[in-house]
Motif scaffolding. Sequence first.
Motif, PDB file in Angstrom:
ATOM      1  N   ASP A 263       5.883  19.304   2.241  1.00  0.00           N
ATOM      2  CA  ASP A 263       4.875  18.378   1.727  1.00  0.00           C
ATOM      3  C   ASP A 263       4.393  18.753   0.329  1.00  0.00           C
ATOM      4  OD1 ASP A 263       5.075  16.931   3.968  1.00  0.00           O
ATOM      5  OD2 ASP A 263       3.262  17.703   4.943  1.00  0.00           O
ATOM      6  N   ASP A 264       4.091  20.057   0.116  1.00  0.00           N
ATOM      7  CA  ASP A 264       3.528  20.411  -1.183  1.00  0.00           C
ATOM      8  C   ASP A 264       4.172  21.631  -1.835  1.00  0.00           C
ATOM      9  OD1 ASP A 264       2.529  21.961   0.799  1.00  0.00           O
ATOM     10  OD2 ASP A 264       0.440  21.900   0.166  1.00  0.00           O
ATOM     11  N   PHE A 265       5.421  21.916  -1.480  1.00  0.00           N
ATOM     12  CA  PHE A 265       6.170  22.957  -2.206  1.00  0.00           C
ATOM     13  C   PHE A 265       7.669  22.780  -1.952  1.00  0.00           C
ATOM     14  CE2 PHE A 265       7.213  25.758   1.390  1.00  0.00           C
ATOM     15  CZ  PHE A 265       6.273  25.368   2.339  1.00  0.00           C
ATOM     16  N   VAL A 266       8.466  23.443  -2.787  1.00  0.00           N
ATOM     17  CA  VAL A 266       9.925  23.373  -2.561  1.00  0.00           C
ATOM     18  C   VAL A 266      10.500  24.780  -2.452  1.00  0.00           C
ATOM     19  CG1 VAL A 266      10.364  21.145  -3.685  1.00  0.00           C
ATOM     20  CG2 VAL A 266      10.495  23.220  -5.033  1.00  0.00           C
ATOM     21  N   THR A 303       4.378  30.199   2.951  1.00  0.00           N
ATOM     22  CA  THR A 303       4.032  29.058   2.103  1.00  0.00           C
ATOM     23  C   THR A 303       3.457  29.543   0.772  1.00  0.00           C
ATOM     24  OG1 THR A 303       3.517  27.785   4.077  1.00  0.00           O
ATOM     25  CG2 THR A 303       2.610  26.955   2.031  1.00  0.00           C
ATOM     26  N   TYR A 304       2.591  30.553   0.850  1.00  0.00           N
ATOM     27  CA  TYR A 304       1.922  31.084  -0.338  1.00  0.00           C
ATOM     28  C   TYR A 304       2.954  31.635  -1.327  1.00  0.00           C
ATOM     29  CZ  TYR A 304      -1.593  33.759  -2.923  1.00  0.00           C
ATOM     30  OH  TYR A 304      -2.404  34.263  -3.897  1.00  0.00           O
ATOM     31  N   ILE A 305       3.895  32.425  -0.817  1.00  0.00           N
ATOM     32  CA  ILE A 305       4.927  33.027  -1.685  1.00  0.00           C
ATOM     33  C   ILE A 305       5.815  31.920  -2.280  1.00  0.00           C
ATOM     34  CG2 ILE A 305       6.979  34.536  -1.685  1.00  0.00           C
ATOM     35  CD1 ILE A 305       4.823  36.389  -1.084  1.00  0.00           C
ATOM     36  N   SER A 306       6.144  30.914  -1.451  1.00  0.00           N
ATOM     37  CA  SER A 306       6.986  29.816  -1.962  1.00  0.00           C
ATOM     38  C   SER A 306       6.250  29.052  -3.056  1.00  0.00           C
ATOM     39  CB  SER A 306       7.334  28.836  -0.832  1.00  0.00           C
ATOM     40  OG  SER A 306       7.887  29.521   0.243  1.00  0.00           O
ATOM     41  N   LYS A 307       4.958  28.814  -2.830  1.00  0.00           N
ATOM     42  CA  LYS A 307       4.180  28.073  -3.834  1.00  0.00           C
ATOM     43  C   LYS A 307       4.077  28.865  -5.134  1.00  0.00           C
ATOM     44  CE  LYS A 307       1.309  25.126  -0.950  1.00  0.00           C
ATOM     45  NZ  LYS A 307       0.003  24.926  -0.348  1.00  0.00           N
ATOM     46  N   LEU A 308       3.973  30.181  -4.998  1.00  0.00           N
ATOM     47  CA  LEU A 308       3.888  31.035  -6.178  1.00  0.00           C
ATOM     48  C   LEU A 308       5.134  30.841  -7.050  1.00  0.00           C
ATOM     49  CD1 LEU A 308       2.213  33.200  -7.561  1.00  0.00           C
ATOM     50  CD2 LEU A 308       3.229  34.895  -6.045  1.00  0.00           C
ATOM     51  N   SER A 309       6.298  30.749  -6.400  1.00  0.00           N
ATOM     52  CA  SER A 309       7.529  30.547  -7.190  1.00  0.00           C
ATOM     53  C   SER A 309       7.488  29.191  -7.884  1.00  0.00           C
ATOM     54  CB  SER A 309       8.771  30.663  -6.299  1.00  0.00           C
ATOM     55  OG  SER A 309       8.906  29.530  -5.485  1.00  0.00           O
ATOM     56  N   LEU A 312       5.129  29.399 -10.947  1.00  0.00           N
ATOM     57  CA  LEU A 312       5.773  30.072 -12.081  1.00  0.00           C
ATOM     58  C   LEU A 312       6.845  29.192 -12.716  1.00  0.00           C
ATOM     59  CD1 LEU A 312       5.931  33.575 -10.465  1.00  0.00           C
ATOM     60  CD2 LEU A 312       4.869  33.092 -12.664  1.00  0.00           C
ATOM     61  N   ALA A 313       7.461  28.336 -11.889  1.00  0.00           N
ATOM     62  CA  ALA A 313       8.524  27.458 -12.400  1.00  0.00           C
ATOM     63  C   ALA A 313       7.929  26.194 -13.027  1.00  0.00           C
ATOM     64  CB  ALA A 313       9.484  27.104 -11.282  1.00  0.00           C
ATOM     65  N   GLY A 314       6.612  26.115 -13.077  1.00  0.00           N
ATOM     66  CA  GLY A 314       5.950  25.009 -13.768  1.00  0.00           C
ATOM     67  C   GLY A 314       5.931  23.708 -12.991  1.00  0.00           C
ATOM     68  N   GLY A 315       6.016  23.770 -11.666  1.00  0.00           N
ATOM     69  CA  GLY A 315       5.948  22.529 -10.868  1.00  0.00           C
ATOM     70  C   GLY A 315       6.809  22.642  -9.647  1.00  0.00           C
ATOM     71  N   ASN A 316       7.341  21.504  -9.213  1.00  0.00           N
ATOM     72  CA  ASN A 316       8.131  21.497  -7.987  1.00  0.00           C
ATOM     73  C   ASN A 316       9.564  21.963  -8.229  1.00  0.00           C
ATOM     74  OD1 ASN A 316       6.422  20.966  -5.992  1.00  0.00           O
ATOM     75  ND2 ASN A 316       7.036  18.829  -5.665  1.00  0.00           N
ATOM     76  N   LYS A 317       9.701  23.211  -8.687  1.00  0.00           N
ATOM     77  CA  LYS A 317      11.032  23.747  -8.987  1.00  0.00           C
ATOM     78  C   LYS A 317      11.142  25.151  -8.429  1.00  0.00           C
ATOM     79  CE  LYS A 317      11.613  21.156 -13.192  1.00  0.00           C
ATOM     80  NZ  LYS A 317      12.184  21.062 -14.476  1.00  0.00           N
ATOM     81  N   VAL A 318      12.381  25.643  -8.332  1.00  0.00           N
ATOM     82  CA  VAL A 318      12.580  27.014  -7.868  1.00  0.00           C
ATOM     83  C   VAL A 318      13.006  27.875  -9.064  1.00  0.00           C
ATOM     84  CG1 VAL A 318      13.142  26.315  -5.516  1.00  0.00           C
ATOM     85  CG2 VAL A 318      14.991  26.561  -7.199  1.00  0.00           C
ATOM     86  N   ILE A 319      13.077  29.196  -8.830  1.00  0.00           N
ATOM     87  CA  ILE A 319      13.425  30.120  -9.920  1.00  0.00           C
ATOM     88  C   ILE A 319      14.869  30.582  -9.751  1.00  0.00           C
ATOM     89  CG2 ILE A 319      12.968  32.435 -10.842  1.00  0.00           C
ATOM     90  CD1 ILE A 319      10.014  31.942 -10.301  1.00  0.00           C
ATOM     91  N   LEU A 320      15.582  30.643 -10.871  1.00  0.00           N
ATOM     92  CA  LEU A 320      16.971  31.125 -10.871  1.00  0.00           C
ATOM     93  C   LEU A 320      17.049  32.357 -11.756  1.00  0.00           C
ATOM     94  CD1 LEU A 320      20.040  30.902 -10.390  1.00  0.00           C
ATOM     95  CD2 LEU A 320      20.119  29.140 -12.127  1.00  0.00           C
ATOM     96  N   GLN A 321      17.725  33.401 -11.252  1.00  0.00           N
ATOM     97  CA  GLN A 321      17.826  34.654 -12.006  1.00  0.00           C
ATOM     98  C   GLN A 321      19.196  35.281 -11.776  1.00  0.00           C
ATOM     99  OE1 GLN A 321      14.815  37.520 -10.833  1.00  0.00           O
ATOM    100  NE2 GLN A 321      14.714  38.358 -12.916  1.00  0.00           N
ATOM    101  N   THR A 322      19.694  36.005 -12.779  1.00  0.00           N
ATOM    102  CA  THR A 322      20.963  36.711 -12.554  1.00  0.00           C
ATOM    103  C   THR A 322      20.663  38.032 -11.838  1.00  0.00           C
ATOM    104  OG1 THR A 322      20.826  37.884 -14.646  1.00  0.00           O
ATOM    105  CG2 THR A 322      22.015  35.768 -14.657  1.00  0.00           C
TER     106      THR A 322
END
Length: 432
Positions: A263-266, A303-309, A312-322
Amino acid sequence: MKKVAVIGFGAASIGFIKGIMENGKIENMKVDIYERGKNIETSGFGGLKYDGKIFVSKNMGGDLEIPEKIQRDVVNFFLEKAELAKKINGKYEYDENIEHGNSFEDDDLYKTFYNKGFEPIKSEFYHIGTDILVDTVNRIYEEFSKHENINFIFDSNIKKVERNDQLIKVYNKDEIKEYDDIVIAVGRSGHKLVKHIIDDNPELILSNNKVDLGIRFELPDHIVQELNDKMYEFKIKLKTKTGYTVRTFCNNPSGEVTVEKYDDFVTVNGHANSKNKTKNTNFAILVTHSFTEPFNDPVGYGTYISKLSNILAGGNKVILQTYEDFKKSKRTKKIGRVEPTLNQNNYILGDLNLVFPRKTVESIIDFMETLNEIVPGITYSDNLLYGVEVKFYGNKVNTDYFNNVRIIGDCSGWTRSITYATCHGVIEANKI
Ligand SMILES: Cc1cc2nc3c(=O)[nH]c(=O)nc-3n(C[C@H](O)[C@H](O)[C@H](O)COP(=O)(O)OP(=O)(O)OC[C@H]3O[C@@H](n4cnc5c(N)ncnc54)[C@H](O)[C@@H]3O)c2cc1C
């Protein structure tokens, strides 16, 4: 006629309906199936929408003891509906192109993993594929809906049920209907309804302290080709230096990384089509977090940890890292040779160390470095990590608490796979 309400039309309710049709109990029942999706195309969530990897295993997919015979019967049921298997003279014959594997059937491979400290998990896999899965679920729906005692009610997001003098009331928009029995099969996405039932009956909860958090890992197929060819799905667990257990989950050879929308995170996830193949394999690396009292909110933590990502990603996005940047705790600015399969609009290059606690990061690194000793190339600097991937266990509920309210499948906390959720439905169909 017994009046029965089934809430949710996913794997567990498919198992339940299949069960009452096969044991004949349906003939003395009137069953209303409430599903919040607007129609069969838009209903469903998770494994019945994507990927469709089904398996027979004693060691994964849930915490119920399910006899192999029931598991095999459920797997054959889905494969038959997927038109990937046919019963000929009482025996199943499988389509020759079906993606299939026996994890750790190869004894040498089993020992190689075992001797490095891993727990290799044995299972027998069949992959339906996202594209064929849609037709499979449609065929099941059509077969069920033809039965005169089964009535589908779509576009019904049930927010409240009430148990009163052996009768159960289901509140659907402005309508209230009464039933003799109710089956709650709303999956992980329906946790709000289960929470409402638990709030009224707190003694239903048996345990509630675990959440799996980690990343989706993506690398070129050729690095894990041998594992993919021999097993299709490889599941292993390792107790890492931190004391946390880390496991692989949902391996997708030539697959795609996707986002999973709540509902409110990805968060991230992955799947594979039976056709449209990519050049990358992805799988989840998950760290099990078990907490002790007074902690009682694993869903809140995940949920909290997912929302934190997402923040940091500036919205409804996930983080990608090498991988190299993840190890050095540096924000990734440029990716290398591995082309991400997740659509660019869904991720931001960043640093997952700003999201996960240190122990989680150390556990993931220890797992990957140990795996690299068996599969060289796992720790190539430019392999990709997407975060956050989360698996909520949900509250484990006492499913025998009421005699006329059955909480089945993933929303019961006892299952986390298509096979186990469907089997749970079949087993409860025999008890009702
Ligand atoms: C992206 C993804 C991929 C996956 N891939 C696999 C896989 O390959 N293999 C595997 O074994 N497992 C997989 N899983 C897990 C698998 O989907 C679940 O374990 C399984 O579907 C659980 O079955 P269920 O019936 O408990 O719940 P679901 O299948 O989720 O069904 C619940 C249904 O209830 C409906 N619902 C929810 N709340 C309400 C409400 N209040 N009122 C009415 N209806 C409601 C939902 O719309 C849904 O249709 C995957 C999960 C995800 C998220």
